[in-house]
Scaffold this motif. Structure first.
Motif, PDB file in Angstrom:
ATOM      1  N   ALA A  29       0.838  -1.202   0.000  1.00 50.79           N
ATOM      2  CA  ALA A  29       0.000   0.000   0.000  1.00 50.79           C
ATOM      3  C   ALA A  29       0.872   1.251   0.000  1.00 50.79           C
ATOM      4  O   ALA A  29       0.625   2.197  -0.766  1.00 50.79           O
ATOM      5  CB  ALA A  29      -0.931  -0.008   1.216  1.00 50.79           C
ATOM      6  N   GLU A  30       1.890   1.246   0.832  1.00 48.81           N
ATOM      7  CA  GLU A  30       2.791   2.400   0.896  1.00 48.81           C
ATOM      8  C   GLU A  30       3.512   2.608  -0.434  1.00 48.81           C
ATOM      9  O   GLU A  30       3.589   3.740  -0.931  1.00 48.81           O
ATOM     10  CB  GLU A  30       3.808   2.196   2.023  1.00 48.81           C
ATOM     11  CG  GLU A  30       4.725   3.377   2.226  1.00 48.81           C
ATOM     12  CD  GLU A  30       5.669   3.173   3.397  1.00 48.81           C
ATOM     13  OE1 GLU A  30       6.854   3.531   3.242  1.00 48.81           O
ATOM     14  OE2 GLU A  30       5.230   2.648   4.435  1.00 48.81           O
ATOM     15  N   ARG A  31       4.016   1.539  -1.029  1.00 49.94           N
ATOM     16  CA  ARG A  31       4.724   1.649  -2.313  1.00 49.94           C
ATOM     17  C   ARG A  31       3.822   2.148  -3.433  1.00 49.94           C
ATOM     18  O   ARG A  31       4.278   2.817  -4.359  1.00 49.94           O
ATOM     19  CB  ARG A  31       5.314   0.292  -2.710  1.00 49.94           C
ATOM     20  CG  ARG A  31       6.532  -0.076  -1.892  1.00 49.94           C
ATOM     21  CD  ARG A  31       7.119  -1.420  -2.239  1.00 49.94           C
ATOM     22  NE  ARG A  31       7.201  -1.668  -3.667  1.00 49.94           N
ATOM     23  CZ  ARG A  31       7.300  -2.887  -4.196  1.00 49.94           C
ATOM     24  NH1 ARG A  31       7.312  -3.942  -3.421  1.00 49.94           N
ATOM     25  NH2 ARG A  31       7.388  -3.050  -5.496  1.00 49.94           N
ATOM     26  N   MET A  32       2.524   1.847  -3.344  1.00 46.24           N
ATOM     27  CA  MET A  32       1.582   2.275  -4.382  1.00 46.24           C
ATOM     28  C   MET A  32       0.937   3.616  -4.068  1.00 46.24           C
ATOM     29  O   MET A  32       0.145   4.117  -4.866  1.00 46.24           O
ATOM     30  CB  MET A  32       0.492   1.216  -4.565  1.00 46.24           C
ATOM     31  CG  MET A  32       0.996  -0.065  -5.187  1.00 46.24           C
ATOM     32  SD  MET A  32      -0.342  -1.254  -5.507  1.00 46.24           S
ATOM     33  CE  MET A  32      -0.721  -1.820  -3.859  1.00 46.24           C
ATOM     34  N   GLY A  33       1.234   4.176  -2.895  1.00 51.53           N
ATOM     35  CA  GLY A  33       0.639   5.444  -2.517  1.00 51.53           C
ATOM     36  C   GLY A  33      -0.840   5.324  -2.174  1.00 51.53           C
ATOM     37  O   GLY A  33      -1.600   6.273  -2.372  1.00 51.53           O
ATOM     38  N   LYS A  34      -1.241   4.171  -1.658  1.00 52.66           N
ATOM     39  CA  LYS A  34      -2.631   3.940  -1.284  1.00 52.66           C
ATOM     40  C   LYS A  34      -2.742   3.825   0.225  1.00 52.66           C
ATOM     41  O   LYS A  34      -1.772   3.528   0.916  1.00 52.66           O
ATOM     42  CB  LYS A  34      -3.145   2.646  -1.927  1.00 52.66           C
ATOM     43  CG  LYS A  34      -3.108   2.717  -3.435  1.00 52.66           C
ATOM     44  CD  LYS A  34      -3.633   1.474  -4.076  1.00 52.66           C
ATOM     45  CE  LYS A  34      -3.563   1.668  -5.588  1.00 52.66           C
ATOM     46  NZ  LYS A  34      -4.361   0.745  -6.314  1.00 52.66           N
ATOM     47  N   THR A  35      -3.926   4.036   0.742  1.00 54.81           N
ATOM     48  CA  THR A  35      -4.124   3.830   2.176  1.00 54.81           C
ATOM     49  C   THR A  35      -4.190   2.333   2.455  1.00 54.81           C
ATOM     50  O   THR A  35      -4.561   1.540   1.577  1.00 54.81           O
ATOM     51  CB  THR A  35      -5.420   4.490   2.673  1.00 54.81           C
ATOM     52  OG1 THR A  35      -6.539   3.801   2.093  1.00 54.81           O
ATOM     53  CG2 THR A  35      -5.454   5.980   2.340  1.00 54.81           C
ATOM     54  N   ARG A  36      -3.844   1.961   3.677  1.00 53.94           N
ATOM     55  CA  ARG A  36      -3.966   0.555   4.062  1.00 53.94           C
ATOM     56  C   ARG A  36      -5.414   0.075   3.936  1.00 53.94           C
ATOM     57  O   ARG A  36      -5.646  -1.015   3.395  1.00 53.94           O
ATOM     58  CB  ARG A  36      -3.439   0.321   5.471  1.00 53.94           C
ATOM     59  CG  ARG A  36      -1.915   0.279   5.510  1.00 53.94           C
ATOM     60  CD  ARG A  36      -1.409   0.065   6.913  1.00 53.94           C
ATOM     61  NE  ARG A  36      -1.790   1.253   7.689  1.00 53.94           N
ATOM     62  CZ  ARG A  36      -1.924   1.289   8.997  1.00 53.94           C
ATOM     63  NH1 ARG A  36      -1.712   0.226   9.727  1.00 53.94           N
ATOM     64  NH2 ARG A  36      -2.272   2.401   9.611  1.00 53.94           N
ATOM     65  N   PRO A  37      -6.413   0.836   4.418  1.00 52.31           N
ATOM     66  CA  PRO A  37      -7.791   0.357   4.264  1.00 52.31           C
ATOM     67  C   PRO A  37      -8.202   0.134   2.804  1.00 52.31           C
ATOM     68  O   PRO A  37      -8.878  -0.843   2.491  1.00 52.31           O
ATOM     69  CB  PRO A  37      -8.624   1.445   4.934  1.00 52.31           C
ATOM     70  CG  PRO A  37      -7.706   2.012   5.976  1.00 52.31           C
ATOM     71  CD  PRO A  37      -6.354   2.016   5.307  1.00 52.31           C
ATOM     72  N   ALA A  38      -7.800   1.028   1.910  1.00 54.82           N
ATOM     73  CA  ALA A  38      -8.157   0.863   0.495  1.00 54.82           C
ATOM     74  C   ALA A  38      -7.512  -0.388  -0.084  1.00 54.82           C
ATOM     75  O   ALA A  38      -8.155  -1.173  -0.792  1.00 54.82           O
ATOM     76  CB  ALA A  38      -7.740   2.095  -0.307  1.00 54.82           C
TER      77      ALA A  38
END
Length: 157
Positions: free
Chosen positions: A98-107
């Motif tokens: 999630a961090e590497r993709m720039g997304k939130t953990r919940p998403a």
């Protein structure tokens, strides 16, 4: 073709205690939306860490590395009632990706849950045609949850 879906949730890794909200409610919402587009049933959901998912990945897929999500569809001959199977999600890999993709953990978690759920229903991504069918359905479900296209950013394996 909407049916009810429920998850028997088991959390066995301390990192999941850092979740920024009500994870059980997020699971219920996500699975209910997935069932609106597919079918209902019951699943077992294990939220774990990298060590356990690596062990399962090695045992069942001969891949000795941690992964984000594993799905174990119910054996039709042994199935009882409407049990669809098991889904396992690793906090470490999920969070890192999630961090590497720039997304939130919940998403990202919701995407992995939908992805795993669809595998329980027989969807796969073994070839381009099957992958397109599965990814299109994932996009529709996640869009209804207010989430962006999960395939707009891809990670190299």
């Amino acid at each position: 073709m909407a049916d009810d879906v429920s998850a028997d949730l088991r959390i066995n890794h301390d990192d999941w205690s850092n979740w920024p909200g009500d994870i059980a409610a997020e699971i219920d919402e996500t699975l209910a939306m997935a069932a609106r587009f597919t079918q209902g049933g019951n699943i077992d959901l294990l939220l774990t860490g990298d060590d356990e998912i690596q062990e399962l990945n090695s045992q069942w897929r001969n891949k000795d590395k941690p992964t984000d999500v594993l799905s174990f569809p119910s054996d039709e001959d042994a199935a009882f009632g409407d049990f669809l199977g098991d889904i396992v999600i690793s906090y470490g890999v999920m969070s890192h990706d999630a961090e590497r993709m720039g997304k939130t953990r919940p998403a990202h978690f919701k995407h992995l849950l939908v992805h795993g759920f669809l595998h329980l229903l027989g969807y796969n991504h073994l070839n381009n045609e099957d992958a397109e069918e599965m990814e299109t359905l994932e996009r529709k479900i996640l869009a209804e949850l207010g989430l962006d296209d999960p395939y707009s950013v891809r990670l190299e394996s």
